[in-house]
Design a protein around this motif. Sequence first.
Motif, mmCIF file in Angstrom:
data_model
loop_
_atom_site.group_PDB
_atom_site.id
_atom_site.type_symbol
_atom_site.label_atom_id
_atom_site.label_comp_id
_atom_site.label_asym_id
_atom_site.label_seq_id
_atom_site.Cartn_x
_atom_site.Cartn_y
_atom_site.Cartn_z
ATOM 1 N N ASN A 52 0.836 -1.198 0.000
ATOM 2 C CA ASN A 52 0.000 0.000 0.000
ATOM 3 C C ASN A 52 0.874 1.253 0.000
ATOM 4 O OD1 ASN A 52 -1.076 2.202 2.038
ATOM 5 N ND2 ASN A 52 -2.922 1.314 1.137
ATOM 6 N N LEU A 53 1.879 1.281 0.881
ATOM 7 C CA LEU A 53 2.743 2.460 0.981
ATOM 8 C C LEU A 53 3.544 2.670 -0.304
ATOM 9 C CD1 LEU A 53 3.931 1.903 4.653
ATOM 10 C CD2 LEU A 53 2.512 3.795 3.848
ATOM 11 N N ALA A 54 4.034 1.589 -0.905
ATOM 12 C CA ALA A 54 4.785 1.725 -2.158
ATOM 13 C C ALA A 54 3.906 2.309 -3.251
ATOM 14 C CB ALA A 54 5.333 0.367 -2.583
ATOM 15 N N ALA A 55 2.674 1.815 -3.369
ATOM 16 C CA ALA A 55 1.762 2.333 -4.389
ATOM 17 C C ALA A 55 1.471 3.812 -4.176
ATOM 18 C CB ALA A 55 0.455 1.532 -4.376
ATOM 19 N N VAL A 56 1.237 4.195 -2.932
ATOM 20 C CA VAL A 56 0.898 5.591 -2.640
ATOM 21 C C VAL A 56 2.115 6.494 -2.821
ATOM 22 C CG1 VAL A 56 0.125 7.170 -0.835
ATOM 23 C CG2 VAL A 56 -1.002 4.955 -1.103
ATOM 24 N N ASP A 63 -9.593 8.121 1.548
ATOM 25 C CA ASP A 63 -8.649 8.994 0.862
ATOM 26 C C ASP A 63 -7.714 8.143 0.002
ATOM 27 O OD1 ASP A 63 -6.055 10.549 0.520
ATOM 28 O OD2 ASP A 63 -7.286 12.064 1.509
ATOM 29 N N PRO A 64 -7.408 8.573 -1.229
ATOM 30 C CA PRO A 64 -6.501 7.805 -2.091
ATOM 31 C C PRO A 64 -5.125 7.569 -1.471
ATOM 32 C CG PRO A 64 -7.658 9.460 -3.374
ATOM 33 C CD PRO A 64 -7.983 9.741 -1.937
ATOM 34 N N LEU A 65 -4.735 8.396 -0.498
ATOM 35 C CA LEU A 65 -3.454 8.174 0.165
ATOM 36 C C LEU A 65 -3.525 7.019 1.159
ATOM 37 C CD1 LEU A 65 -2.196 11.824 0.802
ATOM 38 C CD2 LEU A 65 -1.795 10.322 -1.162
ATOM 39 N N VAL A 66 -4.723 6.549 1.432
ATOM 40 C CA VAL A 66 -4.943 5.362 2.267
ATOM 41 C C VAL A 66 -5.430 4.204 1.411
ATOM 42 C CG1 VAL A 66 -6.224 4.410 4.224
ATOM 43 C CG2 VAL A 66 -5.466 6.806 4.276
ATOM 44 N N GLN A 89 -7.928 6.354 -6.139
ATOM 45 C CA GLN A 89 -7.199 7.353 -6.924
ATOM 46 C C GLN A 89 -7.830 7.488 -8.305
ATOM 47 O OE1 GLN A 89 -5.213 10.180 -7.871
ATOM 48 N NE2 GLN A 89 -4.021 9.297 -6.173
ATOM 49 N N LYS A 90 -8.204 8.698 -8.685
ATOM 50 C CA LYS A 90 -8.871 8.928 -9.963
ATOM 51 C C LYS A 90 -7.905 8.921 -11.142
ATOM 52 C CE LYS A 90 -12.741 11.421 -7.905
ATOM 53 N NZ LYS A 90 -13.450 12.724 -7.786
ATOM 54 N N ASP A 91 -6.656 9.313 -10.906
ATOM 55 C CA ASP A 91 -5.677 9.354 -11.989
ATOM 56 C C ASP A 91 -4.541 8.400 -11.666
ATOM 57 O OD1 ASP A 91 -3.940 9.903 -14.036
ATOM 58 O OD2 ASP A 91 -3.446 11.940 -13.373
ATOM 59 N N LEU A 92 -4.497 7.298 -12.371
ATOM 60 C CA LEU A 92 -3.444 6.298 -12.164
ATOM 61 C C LEU A 92 -2.490 6.232 -13.359
ATOM 62 C CD1 LEU A 92 -5.502 3.405 -10.504
ATOM 63 C CD2 LEU A 92 -3.778 4.852 -9.409
ATOM 64 N N SER A 93 -2.465 7.280 -14.149
ATOM 65 C CA SER A 93 -1.581 7.302 -15.313
ATOM 66 C C SER A 93 -0.159 7.663 -14.891
ATOM 67 C CB SER A 93 -2.086 8.323 -16.333
ATOM 68 O OG SER A 93 -2.048 9.629 -15.781
ATOM 69 N N ALA A 94 0.796 7.385 -15.794
ATOM 70 C CA ALA A 94 2.195 7.789 -15.639
ATOM 71 C C ALA A 94 2.811 7.276 -14.344
ATOM 72 C CB ALA A 94 2.323 9.315 -15.714
ATOM 73 N N LEU A 95 2.517 6.020 -14.033
ATOM 74 C CA LEU A 95 3.078 5.379 -12.849
ATOM 75 C C LEU A 95 4.072 4.297 -13.269
ATOM 76 C CD1 LEU A 95 -0.101 5.313 -10.586
ATOM 77 C CD2 LEU A 95 1.976 6.680 -10.260
ATOM 78 N N PRO A 96 4.832 3.756 -12.335
ATOM 79 C CA PRO A 96 5.880 2.809 -12.717
ATOM 80 C C PRO A 96 5.336 1.536 -13.362
ATOM 81 C CG PRO A 96 6.198 3.599 -10.454
ATOM 82 C CD PRO A 96 4.851 4.077 -10.890
ATOM 83 N N ASP A 97 6.176 0.878 -14.150
ATOM 84 C CA ASP A 97 5.881 -0.494 -14.552
ATOM 85 C C ASP A 97 5.697 -1.298 -13.264
ATOM 86 O OD1 ASP A 97 6.383 0.437 -17.076
ATOM 87 O OD2 ASP A 97 8.253 -0.663 -17.349
ATOM 88 N N THR A 98 4.653 -2.107 -13.222
ATOM 89 C CA THR A 98 4.247 -2.698 -11.941
ATOM 90 C C THR A 98 4.089 -4.205 -12.042
ATOM 91 O OG1 THR A 98 3.054 -0.668 -11.359
ATOM 92 C CG2 THR A 98 2.483 -2.652 -10.134
ATOM 93 N N ALA A 141 -3.397 -0.900 -15.320
ATOM 94 C CA ALA A 141 -3.301 -1.240 -16.746
ATOM 95 C C ALA A 141 -4.281 -0.421 -17.570
ATOM 96 C CB ALA A 141 -3.546 -2.734 -16.937
ATOM 97 N N ALA A 142 -5.498 -0.222 -17.048
ATOM 98 C CA ALA A 142 -6.504 0.564 -17.763
ATOM 99 C C ALA A 142 -6.072 2.009 -17.932
ATOM 100 C CB ALA A 142 -7.844 0.504 -17.022
ATOM 101 N N ALA A 143 -5.205 2.491 -17.040
ATOM 102 C CA ALA A 143 -4.703 3.863 -17.124
ATOM 103 C C ALA A 143 -3.477 3.983 -18.021
ATOM 104 C CB ALA A 143 -4.374 4.384 -15.721
ATOM 105 N N GLY A 144 -3.071 2.881 -18.662
ATOM 106 C CA GLY A 144 -1.995 2.936 -19.637
ATOM 107 C C GLY A 144 -0.638 2.506 -19.135
#
Length: 312
Positions: free
Chosen positions: A156-160, A227-230, A235-244, A266-269
């Motif tokens: 959870n913390l890594a994703a946030v 809250d998306p930080l929890v 989170q509404k915008d999950l684009s431009a995040l690391p390869d996961t 994946a849906a966010a690209g």
Amino acid sequence: MNRVIRSVLGWFAAPRLNMREDYEKVRRAQRGLAAIAVPPTRARDWETVEDGAIFPVPVRIFRPKETLRDDVVVFFHGGGWVTGDIDSYTPACTTMADRMGCVVASVDYRLAPEHPFPAGLDDCYQVAQRILNQPELVDAVHRENIILMGDSAGGNLAAVVSTLLRDRGEPVPRRQILLYPVTQWDHDPRTSPFESVRQHGEDLRLTNTEVQDYLELYVPEAAMRRDPLVSPLEQKDLSALPDTLVISAGLDLLRDEGEAYATALAAAGNDVVVHRVERALHGFITLPRFSRSLHEAYDVIGTFLDGRAEPS
């Protein structure tokens, strides 16, 4: 899983503990078990520089027996934001360094309830931000070699942290590895959207009651748990995040929400790989080295790091 094995595992299920009252006992027990199991380790401790209201954050650096990769893993441990530390995770991180063939930097972030949200998140963010801006601190050649990784609450913390780095205009890691992560706030079997909560939330390693207790200790204000930080699934915008890479455990109540987060990424690209370790319980990354689940997970991680895994 047959009835006999499920019954035996039920004796160790969390309802036999009251996490609100017993978390300090659990912390002591974890350290004691780790002290017994601790292998020969090639570790050293390092601390960040104190910065305003953020406390110095201890980080333990683990080096592999044999270096196979130039990567450096910044690791956030599990434990529901309430238990776990760099001592109790030393056996797991020693194995991690050896199996991945690279340096592992384990972060000893502050724990709830003494330090509720966002204290632990702030610590993890500070360490990741500093290492990404100064990769030489952990002997990384370039920031592209930095990987964020965490299990359960640490996932959870890594994703946030990845989304915070993006939103604050900081360097974002190229890759992240999320092991059976907590990604949403509702683990009540009556209301949860995820079937794994109903299938595996009562009598196995992790229970609905335990997760709920952890969340309430970490985030005392109920409304903030959405809250998306929890809850990164909010989170509404999950684009431009690391390869996961998301690795789930087949017998874990968190299975479906971790896989749902992978689907949303994946849906966010984003490039995403999902792997389910079918017969695994929650928390298997801390099992002994001979564990079949552990071997399967590290084989998948190695494939992901070497760029041989196809995005899901």
